[in-house]
Design an enzyme around this catalytic site. Structure first.
Site, PDB file in Angstrom:
ATOM      1  N   GLY A  13       0.814  -1.318   0.131  1.00  0.00           N
ATOM      2  CA  GLY A  13      -0.048   0.004   0.024  1.00  0.00           C
ATOM      3  C   GLY A  13       0.951   1.192   0.044  1.00  0.00           C
ATOM      4  O   GLY A  13       0.312   2.551  -0.036  1.00  0.00           O
ATOM      5  N   CYS A  64     -27.974  -9.804 -16.086  1.00  0.00           N
ATOM      6  CA  CYS A  64     -27.290  -9.607 -17.383  1.00  0.00           C
ATOM      7  C   CYS A  64     -28.060 -10.100 -18.543  1.00  0.00           C
ATOM      8  O   CYS A  64     -28.678 -11.310 -18.473  1.00  0.00           O
ATOM      9  CB  CYS A  64     -25.824 -10.308 -17.535  1.00  0.00           C
ATOM     10  SG  CYS A  64     -25.469 -10.406 -19.258  1.00  0.00           S
ATOM     11  N   CYS A 121     -26.183 -13.160 -20.510  1.00  0.00           N
ATOM     12  CA  CYS A 121     -25.737 -14.392 -20.056  1.00  0.00           C
ATOM     13  C   CYS A 121     -26.513 -14.801 -18.586  1.00  0.00           C
ATOM     14  O   CYS A 121     -26.441 -15.812 -18.118  1.00  0.00           O
ATOM     15  CB  CYS A 121     -24.418 -14.489 -19.847  1.00  0.00           C
ATOM     16  SG  CYS A 121     -23.766 -13.495 -18.354  1.00  0.00           S
ATOM     17  N   CYS A 163     -23.183  -7.802 -18.828  1.00  0.00           N
ATOM     18  CA  CYS A 163     -21.855  -7.857 -18.097  1.00  0.00           C
ATOM     19  C   CYS A 163     -20.939  -6.687 -18.631  1.00  0.00           C
ATOM     20  O   CYS A 163     -20.734  -6.736 -19.827  1.00  0.00           O
ATOM     21  CB  CYS A 163     -21.278  -9.087 -18.174  1.00  0.00           C
ATOM     22  SG  CYS A 163     -22.070 -10.474 -17.433  1.00  0.00           S
ATOM     23  N   CYS A 192     -18.714 -13.012 -19.555  1.00  0.00           N
ATOM     24  CA  CYS A 192     -20.230 -12.977 -19.971  1.00  0.00           C
ATOM     25  C   CYS A 192     -19.951 -14.255 -21.284  1.00  0.00           C
ATOM     26  O   CYS A 192     -20.847 -15.058 -21.364  1.00  0.00           O
ATOM     27  CB  CYS A 192     -20.489 -11.755 -20.488  1.00  0.00           C
ATOM     28  SG  CYS A 192     -22.252 -11.567 -21.198  1.00  0.00           S
TER      29      CYS A 192
END
Ligand SMILES: Nc1ncnc2c1ncn2[C@@H]1O[C@H](COP(=O)(O)OP(=O)(O)OP(=O)(O)O)[C@@H](O)[C@H]1O
Ligand SMILES: [Mg+2]
Lengths: 294, 259
Positions: A29, A238, A241, A263, A269
């Protein structure tokens, strides 16, 4: 691209970047300064991420590049072509097949593995910049973990919107120590940062910073007790899909204002459709499932 | 319990700017609940002294010993930087002459007041907001201004907001540099009244710099008179103002009474 070194950068520059990466991995970080180089692509295109990828890529790698979740946007295509030309390594649009994934705006829906590295393109690395314009002061705030004021931003969100409205680049604490900007990914993807088995590297070209989240590192999204961190949710699944647990983009499908949700991760997808999953309007984009199947 | 030790023990505090003297060899004790006024003409070293006392400026010589809550008297410049900064954010308040120096102009009034609470770990939005509302009320800012930006506030309101932002963490010691200095005469009186009430209610210890002897008279229990960086006279406020001993103080008092 004859006459260029492997992956464009000279070996000395790559070694310098690798040293910065090693330091970044050692201090999860923490933003490590590095001598960012000019790249033959504009800054807005993610030259920080490109330099990180150039420093770590090897002949045996398979590279995937995503932008807004898709592999076929101009930015993604250009970066993929750049590395194909300067390294000759294999490229792929499949998350599962990639060893290095360079990304802007998304983390793939498919869980990453320990043998994969994801490289984020970062426009603004400093999470405290909005609060404190002086670099000397933000460094001190990081050094002393003076992060309380970061909640001021979340406070403002709740005061103004009744909830934490920050939806992208949502601030996180890494390993309980350093406050970090995850780059402009949706907060939907923040939980994927947490304890990921993959190495996660972040490169900011213009601001000359590299930082990292090593595998299995805790990544905590800031929040309030009475306004806990939440990810985006959709009413719909979605349309293509049928996935009910992926990040969705709204797409306009005709000139009468018709719109569907699909998606944002096009590989995810396509993989689902190839496996037989079907949404409510599978042909809405005029794209039969077999076109994206392997 | 009566405090047996001063809150601040200042000894031989000196600060130069190159060859120029900011303040020189200043020593005094500040007791809990006491309000000390520092007066003197422009350039006499008041701000320099206050900044050294409040750790905003490092002195060239001398000590500032503060009675910490948990570890007793400590020289603030010998503390580690994290501890010193924590002290400044929690135990102390610093009210600047110009409110913009002490406020975050880019966030709402409520966020300005709540920041210190969040800085020491408050993580409950509802409670932070309740404290902010309470403090806005105590400095006489209408509660429905809580989500407004400071730039929509008048000068007097900004100064009161700065005061609320400092007092929300229940500091024991507050440093103020010309708290009414940036305000119109008409709003100075109201702010002074408010400060006077808060200091008394909260039993605050205060070091207040001013060149306005009316401010000193109303707020300060004790005065130090500075000239050319040195303290030339000190004593109870009424004594110093009504019966000044040093010629410079006599001049200072006379110049106010007969402008
Ligand atoms: N940053 C600085 N650099 C150089 N000299 C300074 C600096 N700040 C203050 N001084 C000098 O130190 C002396 C004391 O200044 P200081 O600001 O402490 O006075 P003051 O009593 O607060 O004055 P005023 O009432 O005008 O605010 C002055 O001679 C001043 O010119
Ligand atoms: Mg001054």
């Amino acid at each position: 691209m004859d006459g260029y070194n492997f992956a464009y950068l000279d070996e000395q520059t790559k070694r310098m970047i690798r040293r910065a990466i090693l330091k970044a991995v050692a201090i999860p970080g923490y933003q490590v300064p590095f001598a960012s180089r000019e790249m033959p692509l504009p800054y807005g295109w993610g030259t920080g991420g490109i330099q990180v990828t150039a420093a770590i890529i090897g002949l045996a790698d398979t590279l995937k590049v995503i932008d807004q979740g898709a592999d076929d946007t101009t930015n993604a295509v250009s970066i993929r072509r750049f590395f194909a030309r300067t390294t000759g390594v294999a490229t792929t649009e499949r998350t599962a097949d990639a060893t290095i994934i360079q990304t802007r705006h998304r983390i793939p829906e498919r869980s990453l593995r320990a043998d994969q590295i994801i490289v984020f393109q970062v426009p603004i690395p400093e999470p405290l910049r909005w609060l404190e314009p002086r670099e000397t002061e933000t460094r001190k705030m990081h050094a002393l973990s003076e992060y309380g004021a970061m909640h001021v931003k979340l406070y403002e969100d709740v005061a103004r919107h009744g909830r934490i409205a920050t939806a992208y680049d949502y601030p996180v604490m890494v390993g309980g120590r350093y406050l970090m900007r995850p780059s402009p990914i949706p907060k939907f993807d923040n939980p994927k940062l947490d304890r990921s088995p993959a190495l996660q590297l972040f490169g900011a070209g213009r601001e000359k910073r590299i930082y990292a989240v090593p595998p299995h590192t805790e990544v905590y999204s800031l929040d309030f007790e009475d306004h806990p961190f939440e990810v985006q949710k959709w009413e719909q699944a979605c349309a293509l899909c049928g996935a009910g647990d992926s990040f969705l983009d709204e797409v306009i499908v005709d000139d009468r204002g018709g719109r569907i949700f699909v998606c944002s991760d096009s590989d995810h997808c396509g993989e689902r459709r190839a496996a037989g999953h079907v949404g409510a309007q599978p042909d809405a984009l005029g794209q039969p499932a077999d076109k994206v199947a392997p | 319990m009566m405090a047996a030790t001063p809150l601040l023990q200042v000894r031989g505090l000196t600060r130069r700017y190159g060859a120029r003297i900011g303040c020189r060899d200043v020593s005094f004790d500040l007791w809990p609940g006491e309000v000390l006024g520092i007066v003197g003409e422009s350039g006499s070293g008041k701000t320099t002294l206050l900044k050294c006392l409040s750790a905003q400026l490092e002195p060239d010589a001398g000590q500032v010993v503060y009675a910490t809550r948990d570890e007793g008297p400590r020289d603030i410049f010998a503390l580690s930087e994290p501890r010193r900064r924590l002290l400044m954010r929690t135990d102390w308040g610093i009210v600047h002459q110009h409110p913009v120096e002490g406020l975050r102009m880019g966030v709402s009034a409520g966020a300005n007041v709540g920041e210190r609470l969040m800085a020491v770990g408050a993580r409950n939005y509802g409670r932070i907001r309740a404290s902010a509302l309470d403090w806005l009320g105590r400095v006489e800012i209408a509660r429905d201004r809580i989500d407004d930006m400071p730039r929509t506030f008048s000068g007097g309101m900004l100064q009161r907001l700065q005061i609320a932002r400092n007092l929300v963490s229940s500091p024991r010691l507050v440093f103020m540099d010309e708290p009414t200095g940036s305000l119109d005469v008409s709003v100075q009186a109201r702010l002074l009244d408010l400060l006077h009430g808060l200091v008394a209610d909260l039993g605050l210890s205060v070091v207040v710099v001013t060149h306005d002897l009316a401010v000193a008279r109303l707020l300060a229990h004790r005065l130090m008179v500075m000239r050319a960086g040195s303290v030339v006279e000190e004593g109870l406020t009424d004594q110093v103002l009504d019966d000044p001993q040093h010629a410079y103080t006599q001049l200072l008092v006379a110049s106010i009474l007969h402008p």
